[in-house]
Write a protein that holds these residues in place. Structure first.
Motif, PDB file in Angstrom:
ATOM      1  N   ILE A  76     -30.263 -18.758 -22.210  1.00 57.73           N
ATOM      2  CA  ILE A  76     -29.798 -17.886 -21.134  1.00 57.73           C
ATOM      3  C   ILE A  76     -28.284 -17.999 -21.061  1.00 57.73           C
ATOM      4  N   GLN A  77     -27.589 -16.870 -20.921  1.00 56.59           N
ATOM      5  CA  GLN A  77     -26.150 -16.901 -20.712  1.00 56.59           C
ATOM      6  C   GLN A  77     -25.810 -15.989 -19.529  1.00 56.59           C
ATOM      7  N   TYR A  78     -24.831 -16.443 -18.700  1.00 58.40           N
ATOM      8  CA  TYR A  78     -24.474 -15.657 -17.518  1.00 58.40           C
ATOM      9  C   TYR A  78     -22.983 -15.793 -17.230  1.00 58.40           C
ATOM     10  N   ARG A  79     -22.437 -14.825 -16.470  1.00 58.07           N
ATOM     11  CA  ARG A  79     -21.036 -14.834 -16.061  1.00 58.07           C
ATOM     12  C   ARG A  79     -20.858 -13.818 -14.937  1.00 58.07           C
ATOM     13  N   TRP A 112     -19.227 -16.864 -21.496  1.00 53.76           N
ATOM     14  CA  TRP A 112     -20.565 -17.042 -20.924  1.00 53.76           C
ATOM     15  C   TRP A 112     -20.811 -18.518 -20.619  1.00 53.76           C
ATOM     16  N   THR A 113     -21.580 -18.795 -19.577  1.00 55.19           N
ATOM     17  CA  THR A 113     -22.143 -20.126 -19.340  1.00 55.19           C
ATOM     18  C   THR A 113     -23.553 -20.117 -19.904  1.00 55.19           C
ATOM     19  N   SER A 114     -23.891 -21.111 -20.749  1.00 57.44           N
ATOM     20  CA  SER A 114     -25.166 -21.098 -21.481  1.00 57.44           C
ATOM     21  C   SER A 114     -26.116 -22.165 -20.970  1.00 57.44           C
ATOM     22  N   LEU A 115     -27.398 -21.817 -20.907  1.00 57.91           N
ATOM     23  CA  LEU A 115     -28.467 -22.735 -20.513  1.00 57.91           C
ATOM     24  C   LEU A 115     -29.669 -22.492 -21.417  1.00 57.91           C
ATOM     25  N   THR A 116     -30.624 -23.418 -21.400  1.00 54.61           N
ATOM     26  CA  THR A 116     -31.880 -23.230 -22.134  1.00 54.61           C
ATOM     27  C   THR A 116     -33.058 -23.449 -21.201  1.00 54.61           C
ATOM     28  N   THR A 153     -21.266 -12.758  -4.821  1.00 58.55           N
ATOM     29  CA  THR A 153     -20.718 -12.351  -6.115  1.00 58.55           C
ATOM     30  C   THR A 153     -21.822 -11.773  -7.005  1.00 58.55           C
ATOM     31  N   VAL A 154     -21.472 -10.701  -7.756  1.00 61.15           N
ATOM     32  CA  VAL A 154     -22.417 -10.092  -8.700  1.00 61.15           C
ATOM     33  C   VAL A 154     -22.280 -10.806 -10.048  1.00 61.15           C
ATOM     34  N   TYR A 155     -23.403 -11.235 -10.608  1.00 58.07           N
ATOM     35  CA  TYR A 155     -23.431 -11.891 -11.915  1.00 58.07           C
ATOM     36  C   TYR A 155     -24.256 -11.044 -12.883  1.00 58.07           C
ATOM     37  N   GLU A 156     -23.885 -11.088 -14.170  1.00 59.69           N
ATOM     38  CA  GLU A 156     -24.725 -10.517 -15.220  1.00 59.69           C
ATOM     39  C   GLU A 156     -25.301 -11.663 -16.054  1.00 59.69           C
ATOM     40  N   PHE A 157     -26.511 -11.444 -16.573  1.00 59.12           N
ATOM     41  CA  PHE A 157     -27.143 -12.468 -17.400  1.00 59.12           C
ATOM     42  C   PHE A 157     -27.925 -11.818 -18.525  1.00 59.12           C
TER      43      PHE A 157
END
Length: 678
Positions: A263-266, A274-278, A293-297
């Protein structure tokens, strides 16, 4: 007496003798008349004949010969015909069993007769040959070969066990190619092959390994890998739930072939990194977000053999943070007071999810002690009797923390029972960096506080103990220290004892410098003599020739195949893993990453060819999980570490001052010397 027996004479020889009388001490007669006698001749001792060998095996035989008249026993010599050294033994009969011989070898033997007072010459030699060892290491039957658990990049092969086989060698390659075979060794009648190419036909052959040697390789079996399929998660299935000002939970429709997700989001529209997670499930909680705040992922599927592309973006909007109210000091209470404890209370604050409480002796200026609670009260313990304290309360809200309140005041009760001051201090087990402190136990004590410092400083370090001893570490070599002990009783603590002084041992040598950063790089499959001095490895040889390099000439892998060695190196044990197959579950044992982090240091792993942060797949291109041990400890359990410490080598910093205390670098299958052209 008037007779004497004499021995050791020569056969058929005339002797003379005289006798002298011995009277009182020192008085002797002259010798008398000479007398003569002649010893008898020796009877003949016949030479042995009729030598034969019977009962011949791979390691022994019985030697036989004809009897000799007058023989008391026999001496026997035997040896390998190809040598000059005899082995000697004896027998009182006309045969002798010998053992310890070499299979399939020719031997010679000879025999000598032992008679009364003499031995004959050795007979002529006779020969015999031990039987050869029968070796039958069967060839696995290709008609019974099979392939199961097939994926796009792996397969499990099986065959029928061969009686007497200790292990098996399996070689495989793409069907119809003339490339070199890839060979693996296994101890069972199955072999798991990985790193294969999707939709490709392979051939394989199996060889038995027995105690006396190996069979030839079998005829070829054939299998095909399946086509690679890893679907992209659909944005239409995205959900955003449990949204707060600083967090949210993402969800998506599960992909049937997935073994995990990236998963990546910003911030939406920011263009930031991007900030990355699993995640191993089809949801993931995000934290540390910004209010309103609006985020996209985006989500990527992890499959066996590779990953899908990232999905199109979904969005979520965090809620606006609500102000975190301040507890009203006018409503503070202090109840259930004793000499060493007090329950403090306050009014509830709307939107609070919990509270932090800090307290200290009033007007002391000392550091605050702190505790947290989910209710509107907190029981403070280990207080000093007859002492005035101040305390402050801070509200915890979903959006963050409020300010600490003004101070409330309370006083502890007087002590009802004196808490004895510890005595009998002693020091043992002194080393260059630590020692064991002990004292006489105080009857009413429930625990103790120990404070110690270097004698030349004014700052104490305080630790606690539930027994009348405490081991301390992290001291400086060759330095004087002092320590004091305080008893803690139900009625309150005692005063600290008088100081006791001790000195740590000197190091006895020059102090080594502490490196700012340590980088460990692991390579594969080559011995010292294949690398050092080899122009095909210029960089390693350049390092080896530097003035400050220490070169270890006899360091080896301790297991086969690769994966157990990497687990040993990372955690001191192979965790029961003896093959290259991905372990079924994550481990929670102590390891170098957890030990460093728990000790206040930092650690990261950089894996060459790994496709993304925290990737948990088995193989991706030239990346092999079996060479990247940290993946087996990623999680939130005991001794586990964050997936953010498991990084691709593309994340290795160019500014080396930003490296962690210790980092591991795992080259891919080509750059580790495992495969590739060099």
């Amino acid at each position: 007496t008037n007779s004497k027996n004499i021995a050791g004479l020569i056969a058929s020889t005339s002797y003379e003798y005289q006798v002298q009388t011995r009277c009182t001490p020192g008085i002797l007669s002259v010798f008398g008349t000479k007398y003569t006698f002649t010893t008898l001749a020796i009877a003949s001792c016949g030479v042995v004949s009729g030598l034969t060998a019977s009962g011949i095996t791979t390691s022994g035989a019985t030697l036989n010969w004809g009897p000799v008249s007058g023989a008391l026993s026999y001496n026997i010599n035997y040896k390998l015909s190809s040598t000059t050294t005899w082995t000697s033994t004896s027998s009182t009969s006309t045969s002798k069993a010998i053992t310890g011989l070499t299979a399939g070898s020719n031997y010679q033997f000879q025999v000598s007769t032992v008679c009364s007072g003499a031995s004959s010459a050795f007979s002529s030699t006779a020969s015999f040959t031990t039987t050869a060892t029968t070796v039958n290491c069967g060839i696995p039957d290709v008609a019974l070969f099979g392939a199961i658990n097939k994926t796009s990049s792996s397969v499990t092969l099986y065959w029928t066990s061969i009686s007497g086989a200790l292990s098996y060698n399996v070689q495989y390659r793409v069907n119809g190619s003339s490339s070199a075979w890839t060979t693996v060794s296994v101890s069972t009648d199955t072999a798991h092959l990985s790193g294969l190419t999707a939709s490709t036909q392979y051939v394989f052959q199996v060889q038995s390994v027995c105690s006396a040697g190996t069979s030839t390789f079998s005829s070829s079996g054939i299998f095909s890998t399946i086509a690679f399929s890893c679907s992209v998660p659909t944005a239409s299935g995205f959900t955003s739930t449990a949204i707060t000002p600083t967090s949210a939970t993402l969800g998506w429709t599960a992909v049937s072939t997935a073994i995990g997700y990236n998963i990546q989001y910003r911030v939406n529209g920011s263009g930031a990194a991007w900030t990355s997670l699993t995640s191993t499930t089809n949801s993931k909680s995000l934290t540390g977000l910004t209010s309103g705040t609006v985020y996209e992922f985006q989500v990527q599927t992890i499959c066996i053999g590779g990953n899908s592309s990232f999905s199109t973006s979904g969005t979520l909007t965090t809620t606006v943070a609500v102000a975190c109210g301040l507890p009203d000091v006018a409503m503070f209470t202090a109840t259930n007071k004793t000499a060493s404890s007090c329950t403090v209370g306050w009014n509830a604050v709307s939107s609070a999810t919990g509270y932090n409480v800090q307290y200290r002796v009033r007007n002391s200026g000392s550091a605050w002690s702190s505790t947290s609670t989910n209710t509107v009260s907190a029981n403070l313990t280990s207080l000093i009797a007859s002492t005035q304290y101040e305390f402050q309360v801070q509200t915890i809200c979903s959006a963050g923390l409020g300010a600490f309140s003004a101070s409330g005041i309370f006083s502890t009760n007087a002590a009802t029972t004196a808490c004895g001051i510890p005595s009998g201090m002693s020091v043992s087990g002194i080393t260059t960096t630590g020692s064991s402190l002990s004292w006489t136990a105080v009857t009413s004590a429930t625990s103790y506080y120990v404070q110690y410092r270097k004698s030349s400083t004014s700052t104490w370090t305080t630790v606690s103990s539930t027994s009348a001893s405490k081991t301390i570490s992290g001291l400086l070599a060759g330095s004087a220290y002092e320590f004091e002990v305080q008893s803690v009783c139900s009625s309150g603590p005692s005063s600290f004892s008088a100081s006791t002084v001790f000195t740590t041992l000197t190091s006895g040598g020059t102090t080594l410098p502490v490196p700012d950063h340590i980088v460990v790089v692991m390579f594969e499959n080559h011995a010292y003599q294949q690398i050092i001095g080899n122009s095909a490895a210029p960089h390693i040889n350049a390092f080896a020739n530097e003035a400050n390099t220490t070169l270890f000439t006899e360091s080896y892998g301790i297991e086969h195949p690769s994966q157990p060695n990497y687990l040993d190196f990372f955690a001191g044990s192979n965790q029961g893993v003896t093959n290259n197959v991905k372990p079924a579950a994550k481990f929670t044992t102590m390891n170098i990453a957890a030990a460093l982090i728990q000790g206040g240091y930092t650690f990261k792993s950089y894996a060459d060819g790994m496709p993304s942060v925290g990737y948990d797949g088995d193989v991706s291109g030239t990346y092999a999980r079996k060479h990247n041990a940290i993946t087996n400890w990623v999680g939130t359990g005991t001794n586990q570490v964050s997936s953010t410490l498991n990084l691709p080598f593309t994340s290795f910093p160019t500014d080396y001052t930003t490296l962690p205390t210790v980092s591991f670098v795992s080259p891919d299958m080509n750059n580790s010397m495992h495969d590739g052209s060099g």
